[in-house]
Design an enzyme around this catalytic site. Structure first.
Site, mmCIF file in Angstrom:
data_model
loop_
_atom_site.group_PDB
_atom_site.id
_atom_site.type_symbol
_atom_site.label_atom_id
_atom_site.label_comp_id
_atom_site.label_asym_id
_atom_site.label_seq_id
_atom_site.Cartn_x
_atom_site.Cartn_y
_atom_site.Cartn_z
ATOM 1 N N ASP A 1 -8.449 -11.697 1.839
ATOM 2 C CA ASP A 1 -7.564 -11.049 2.822
ATOM 3 C C ASP A 1 -7.775 -11.584 4.243
ATOM 4 O O ASP A 1 -6.820 -11.653 5.043
ATOM 5 C CB ASP A 1 -7.812 -9.539 2.843
ATOM 6 N N GLU B 1 -9.072 -5.347 -5.053
ATOM 7 C CA GLU B 1 -7.818 -4.606 -4.854
ATOM 8 C C GLU B 1 -6.740 -5.232 -5.749
ATOM 9 O O GLU B 1 -6.709 -6.454 -5.947
ATOM 10 C CB GLU B 1 -7.405 -4.637 -3.371
ATOM 11 N N HIS C 1 -12.058 -10.150 -4.366
ATOM 12 C CA HIS C 1 -11.709 -8.797 -3.914
ATOM 13 C C HIS C 1 -11.005 -8.094 -5.072
ATOM 14 O O HIS C 1 -10.149 -8.686 -5.732
ATOM 15 C CB HIS C 1 -10.801 -8.929 -2.690
ATOM 16 N N ASP D 1 -3.739 -6.102 -5.698
ATOM 17 C CA ASP D 1 -2.835 -7.205 -5.354
ATOM 18 C C ASP D 1 -3.490 -8.554 -5.672
ATOM 19 O O ASP D 1 -2.803 -9.578 -5.713
ATOM 20 C CB ASP D 1 -2.383 -7.142 -3.885
ATOM 21 N N HIS E 1 0.853 -1.202 0.000
ATOM 22 C CA HIS E 1 0.000 0.000 0.000
ATOM 23 C C HIS E 1 0.878 1.239 0.000
ATOM 24 O O HIS E 1 0.745 2.094 0.878
ATOM 25 C CB HIS E 1 -0.884 0.068 1.245
ATOM 26 N N TYR F 1 -1.141 -7.973 10.910
ATOM 27 C CA TYR F 1 -2.121 -7.803 9.822
ATOM 28 C C TYR F 1 -3.463 -7.367 10.398
ATOM 29 O O TYR F 1 -4.091 -6.425 9.907
ATOM 30 C CB TYR F 1 -2.252 -9.149 9.104
ATOM 31 N N HIS G 1 -11.898 -6.262 3.803
ATOM 32 C CA HIS G 1 -11.827 -4.919 4.367
ATOM 33 C C HIS G 1 -12.254 -3.823 3.387
ATOM 34 O O HIS G 1 -12.127 -2.624 3.727
ATOM 35 C CB HIS G 1 -10.387 -4.638 4.850
ATOM 36 N N HIS H 1 -3.228 -14.157 1.152
ATOM 37 C CA HIS H 1 -1.851 -13.788 1.507
ATOM 38 C C HIS H 1 -1.346 -14.781 2.555
ATOM 39 O O HIS H 1 -2.048 -15.056 3.545
ATOM 40 C CB HIS H 1 -1.776 -12.402 2.155
#
Ligand code: FEO
Length: 394
Positions: free
Chosen positions: A165, A81, A79, A83, A23, A193, A146, A226
């Site tokens: 996540d 995002e 998700h 990544d 991030h 995390y 999230h 992850h």
């Protein structure tokens, strides 16, 4: 690299050994990370999530060693995002009509990132997707865990939860199963995390876990996006999340400060001594923010029942490292924690009151502060010692 998670599930993600910041510079990743993507092969073939964009081509090359891309029937985007979605443009360039299953917000996010009108299939909690051989996916929306688009995918028939996540860690390791890695390292990365990413959403974490538990689904494995795959007692991380979500704290007090000419550092050391003398059972940790990793400090704040934040006064306010941390703590919304401020000044004060105000804005229960002038005298340090004793007694 790829490996078998089960006979019908293959990990096809990317281990990012060199990642040290995530991030931007928001999250330090001392142990690297991984972007986990999974190929599920039944009568139908599904790909769950992808990898971060810089590794898109490597991902496609590896995936082609596992399967003819045209045999992928479904893409699941838990998700949006980047990544996890970063390889979608390269993948969809090859198989443009393949349906992408995601939430309504997932469509918005993916369109926002990539400006493509792919073959989106919007799913909601409870929707299913048949894979043949008696297996099916069940989708579970997880908004704000999230991001607004987040969801999880449960593989019924194998009792595997693809949680994205949630329950993950930024942790690259040679072994990608929870029972094969250093347990202390794993716990530390899970805690970091949670503390740095999920703290503001703790109420939702607890509610979502209770909702999923109410389905009474068997759970044999959690495949995160992850870090490690939880195959040994996967319920342990679910129970741990419930504990962390419940205004978690240990018997710990953390002092966080920056200093110009060591006056504030001397105050921190005297306060620490006072706390320890009043309550030897309490763990006291002390960080000079200018030379500490802020995510490691925030993890210690998460563990603490109380914190003390110190800065000398400069320009009627505090030093910038302290201001930045307070801003981050405001966003993380720690709950149920006590706080106090301290600091030295020369010509005029200001930092101690300003820090107290910012701590209150961040949701801490603030109980006073202490100031010293110039280089603290022995008498001033005795006052810090007494202040530390009072803090411990509170
Ligand atoms: Fe790992 Fe929210 O992305």
């Amino acid at each position: 690299m790829s490996f078998a998670v089960k006979s019908n599930i293959t990990w096809v993600g990317k281990q990012d050994w060199e990642l040290r910041e995530f991030h931007g510079a928001e999250y330090s990743t001392h142990k690297g990370s991984s972007y986990n993507s999974y190929l599920v092969r039944e009568e139908k073939v599904a790909l769950i999530d992808t990898v971060w964009s810089p590794y898109a081509q490597e991902f496609i090359d590896n995936l082609e060693k596992e399967i003819d891309l045209h045999k992928i029937d479904y893409i699941i985007a838990n998700h949006a995002e980047i990544d996890h979605s970063g390889a979608l443009p390269a993948l969809l360039a090859r198989i443009p009509d393949t349906p992408i299953y995601c939430t309504e917000n997932g469509v918005k996010s993916l369109k926002g990132h990539f400006h493509k009108d792919w073959n989106f299939k919007v799913v909601k909690t409870g929707d299913t997707l048949d894979l043949g051989n008696g297996k099916q996916f069940v989708f579970v929306e997880a908004p704000m865990l999230h991001w607004p688009d987040s969801m999880m995918t449960y593989l019924a028939g194998d009792a595997v939860l693809f949680s994205n996540d949630a329950f993950g860690q930024h942790y690259a390791s040679e072994q990608m199963f929870n029972d094969l890695v250093d347990q202390e390292e794993l716990r530390a990365e899970c805690l970091k995390y949670y503390a740095n990413i999920l703290t503001p959403f703790s109420a939702r974490v607890a509610a979502k876990i209770h909702e999923v538990l109410s389905f009474k689904l068997p759970l044999e494995m959690i495949c995160t996006a992850h870090g490690v795959i939880w195959r040994d007692n996967p319920a342990q991380i679910v129970e741990q999340y419930l504990a962390w979500a419940d205004d978690y704290q240990e018997n710990q007090i953390t002092l966080i400060y920056d200093t110009m000419w060591n006056g504030t550092r001397q105050m921190a050391e005297a306060i620490t001594k006072g706390i320890r003398s009043a309550d030897p059972s309490v763990e006291v940790k002390m960080f000079n923010l200018a030379i500490s990793d802020k995510n490691d400090v925030l993890t210690q704040v998460f563990k603490s029942k109380g914190i003390l934040v110190g800065s000398p006064t400069v320009n009627n306010g505090m030093l910038p490292h302290v201001a930045a941390l307070l801003e981050e703590m405001r966003g993380l919304r720690f709950r149920g924690k006590h706080a106090a401020s301290f600091g030295s000044h020369g010509w005029a004060g200001g930092a101690v009151d300003r820090i107290a105000q910012r701590l209150e804005e961040a949701g801490f229960k603030v109980s006073g502060g202490i100031e010293a002038v110039w280089k603290p005298t022995d008498g001033a340090l005795d006052e810090c010692l007494a202040f530390g004793r009072r803090v411990a007694q509170q």
